[in-house]
Design an enzyme around this catalytic site. Structure first.
Site, mmCIF file in Angstrom:
data_model
loop_
_atom_site.group_PDB
_atom_site.id
_atom_site.type_symbol
_atom_site.label_atom_id
_atom_site.label_comp_id
_atom_site.label_asym_id
_atom_site.label_seq_id
_atom_site.Cartn_x
_atom_site.Cartn_y
_atom_site.Cartn_z
ATOM 1 N N LYS A 69 0.852 -1.193 0.000
ATOM 2 C CA LYS A 69 0.000 0.000 0.000
ATOM 3 C C LYS A 69 0.881 1.233 0.000
ATOM 4 O O LYS A 69 1.832 1.326 0.775
ATOM 5 C CB LYS A 69 -0.875 0.005 1.262
ATOM 6 C CG LYS A 69 -1.879 1.144 1.314
ATOM 7 C CD LYS A 69 -3.118 0.780 0.535
ATOM 8 C CE LYS A 69 -4.144 1.899 0.523
ATOM 9 N NZ LYS A 69 -3.757 3.005 -0.380
ATOM 10 N N LYS A 93 5.008 1.926 8.634
ATOM 11 C CA LYS A 93 3.814 2.668 9.050
ATOM 12 C C LYS A 93 2.604 1.739 9.144
ATOM 13 O O LYS A 93 1.831 1.802 10.108
ATOM 14 C CB LYS A 93 3.534 3.803 8.066
ATOM 15 C CG LYS A 93 2.395 4.721 8.480
ATOM 16 C CD LYS A 93 2.148 5.814 7.449
ATOM 17 C CE LYS A 93 3.323 6.739 7.302
ATOM 18 N NZ LYS A 93 3.040 7.881 6.394
ATOM 19 N N LYS A 105 5.182 2.201 -3.009
ATOM 20 C CA LYS A 105 5.236 3.610 -3.410
ATOM 21 C C LYS A 105 5.407 3.692 -4.910
ATOM 22 O O LYS A 105 6.056 2.839 -5.526
ATOM 23 C CB LYS A 105 6.406 4.337 -2.733
ATOM 24 C CG LYS A 105 6.162 5.821 -2.532
ATOM 25 C CD LYS A 105 5.104 6.058 -1.464
ATOM 26 C CE LYS A 105 4.891 7.520 -1.168
ATOM 27 N NZ LYS A 105 3.923 7.706 -0.060
ATOM 28 N N THR A 189 -5.182 12.577 7.642
ATOM 29 C CA THR A 189 -3.813 12.660 8.159
ATOM 30 C C THR A 189 -3.755 13.567 9.380
ATOM 31 O O THR A 189 -3.200 13.205 10.424
ATOM 32 C CB THR A 189 -2.861 13.175 7.070
ATOM 33 O OG1 THR A 189 -2.873 12.261 5.963
ATOM 34 C CG2 THR A 189 -1.442 13.302 7.602
ATOM 35 N N ASN A 219 -2.632 20.999 2.919
ATOM 36 C CA ASN A 219 -3.821 20.267 3.345
ATOM 37 C C ASN A 219 -3.736 19.836 4.806
ATOM 38 O O ASN A 219 -4.596 20.178 5.627
ATOM 39 C CB ASN A 219 -4.023 19.043 2.450
ATOM 40 C CG ASN A 219 -5.248 18.229 2.855
ATOM 41 O OD1 ASN A 219 -6.375 18.692 2.744
ATOM 42 N ND2 ASN A 219 -5.030 17.026 3.347
ATOM 43 N N SER A 350 -7.484 5.246 4.297
ATOM 44 C CA SER A 350 -7.370 4.559 3.010
ATOM 45 C C SER A 350 -7.736 3.085 3.173
ATOM 46 O O SER A 350 -8.399 2.496 2.309
ATOM 47 C CB SER A 350 -5.945 4.677 2.466
ATOM 48 O OG SER A 350 -5.738 5.927 1.853
#
Length: 421
Positions: A69, A93, A105, A189, A219, A350
């Site tokens: 992911k 993570k 990634k 986040t 953001n 997610s």
């Protein structure tokens, strides 16, 4: 930033965590290198009729705990080494949050600001055509990252559907809500970091009204500022790519958000509502209780770490503190809540989107927030306890916890210790 430093930092964290655990050498050998990295050249037709190519990558670092992911970034400085290192961080993570994922990634070496909207769509679809055999809802699940957004994820999911001949919404997360995206993804986040700070506030010594500085007012920076201000805390300094602004009595967030929405810098509000323009490093060194780096890597380094006046640092950016600065901050008793924990709200929501896509049943915003809060508090508490038990920094504790979970999964397949016995 230097890619070598990025890679070195990642491996240093691995070695440090391993020193606290009895780890089979097979585990370290497996985690030192990515499982696979694929490179492609994306060729698209430009608006003027010419053709132009762009280098692109997709890295699947480790899939022991589940499908990989990780986001896809469009950036002119993107490269394979960066993608692999970021995939390494995603591996840890996801393990920190106990999500059933490995780390991945993707990247395209491009400045998307120089492309038209039509060119950007062609590039996004070309990426999926190139890596369609790499990704999949049970193999590798992309998401937005730097300079990519929900619109781009929607194009990518649509292209994948054309390739396989059916709708597969769970192949990509971060999609528009109307195309199977999840509620709550926009501030996930920041909200995850907010829940973490609120839960650990007594242990962190953050009682009462806090003074907060936010380095990076994009953001995540805007959302964390809004969430904390809603609780009565004062945002005393913020910065963006155009400069920095401060106000000892607290900044007017409505004015700052209006400026950003209009495409301006926070510095354009200087002179109003007590806002005073300042140097970027003044945000890092602002007299405050909580400092939130929410921009790029290596923003706090050995040259400015000594100026930090905050009691606690919440890393909403990936890798905002260098390893050298980490040591200086620890010597000053500054508590750092590390990126692989502090900004994991994004990958957690997610995960929620992926789960909702797979079951075809969607949760309310209240349910999303409650599930995110529960996970952030559970894993934050666990890592805080690990730090106390090992008398380590919270960052070291997060890597210890993640490595322990990864090791258990790797060892379940058998290691040298098992086969040699």
């Amino acid at each position: 930033m230097s890619v070598d430093n990025l890679l070195d930092r990642a491996l240093v964290r691995l070695d440090e965590a391993a020193s606290h655990l009895k780890i089979d050498p097979d585990v370290i050998e497996l985690l030192k290198y990515p499982r696979e990295t694929t490179k492609a050249r994306l060729m698209i037709r430009m608006d003027d009729g010419s053709r132009k190519s762009f280098l692109a990558w997709r890295c699947r670092y480790d899939d022991t705990r589940g499908p990989t992911k990780g986001g896809i970034r469009f950036h002119p400085d993107a490269n394979a080494d960066e993608a692999e290192t970021l995939a390494f961080w995603m591996t840890f993570k996801c393990a920190v949050m106990n999500l059933p994922y490995g780390g991945g990634k993707g990247a395209v070496q491009v400045d998307p600001r120089k492309l038209s909207k039509a060119e950007l769509e062609r590039l996004s679809r070309a990426y999926i055509r190139a890596f369609g055999r790499i990704i999949g809802p049970n193999r590798d699940i992309p998401a937005p990252d730097v300079y990519t957004n929900s619109m781009i994820m929607g194009w990518m999911a649509d292209e994948y559907a054309h390739i396989v001949g059916e709708a597969v919404p769970d192949v990509i997360t971060g999609k528009p809500v109307t195309l199977g995206g999840s509620l709550g993804r926009d501030d996930a986040t920041a909200r995850g970091g907010y829940y973490l700070i609120r839960h650990l506030a007594p242990e962190l010594g953050l009682n009462g009204t806090m003074r907060v500085a936010v380095q990076g007012f994009g953001n995540a920076g805007q959302h964390i500022a809004s969430l904390l201000a809603a609780d009565g805390h004062k945002i005393v300094a913020v910065s963006d790519s155009g400069g920095a602004i401060k106000a000892s009595d607290g900044l007017n967030l409505d004015v700052l958000r209006e400026a950003k929405a209009a495409g301006k810098s926070v510095t354009d509000t200087a002179g109003d509502f007590g806002h005073v323009r300042c140097e970027d490093d003044e945000v890092i060194g602002a007299p405050c209780d909580l400092l939130v780096p929410a921009a790029l890597e290596d923003m706090i380094h050995e040259k400015n770490a000594s100026s930090v006046n905050a009691r606690v640092i919440l890393e909403l950016a990936n890798g905002p503190i260098t390893s050298e600065a980490d040591k200086l901050l620890a010597a000053k008793n500054v508590i750092v809540l590390p990126d692989i924990l502090a900004n994991a709200g994004g990958v957690t929501v997610s995960y929620f989107e992926w789960v909702q896509n797979r079951q075809g049943f969607y949760w309310s915003l209240v349910e999303i927030h409650e599930r995110l809060r529960a996970i952030m508090e559970r894993e934050g508490r666990e890592i805080w306890n690990v730090a106390q038990q090992n008398k380590s920094t919270v960052r070291a504790a997060a890597y210890i916890q993640a490595l322990k979970r990864l090791a258990e999964a790797i060892e379940a397949h058998g290691t040298q210790t098992y086969f040699a016995s």
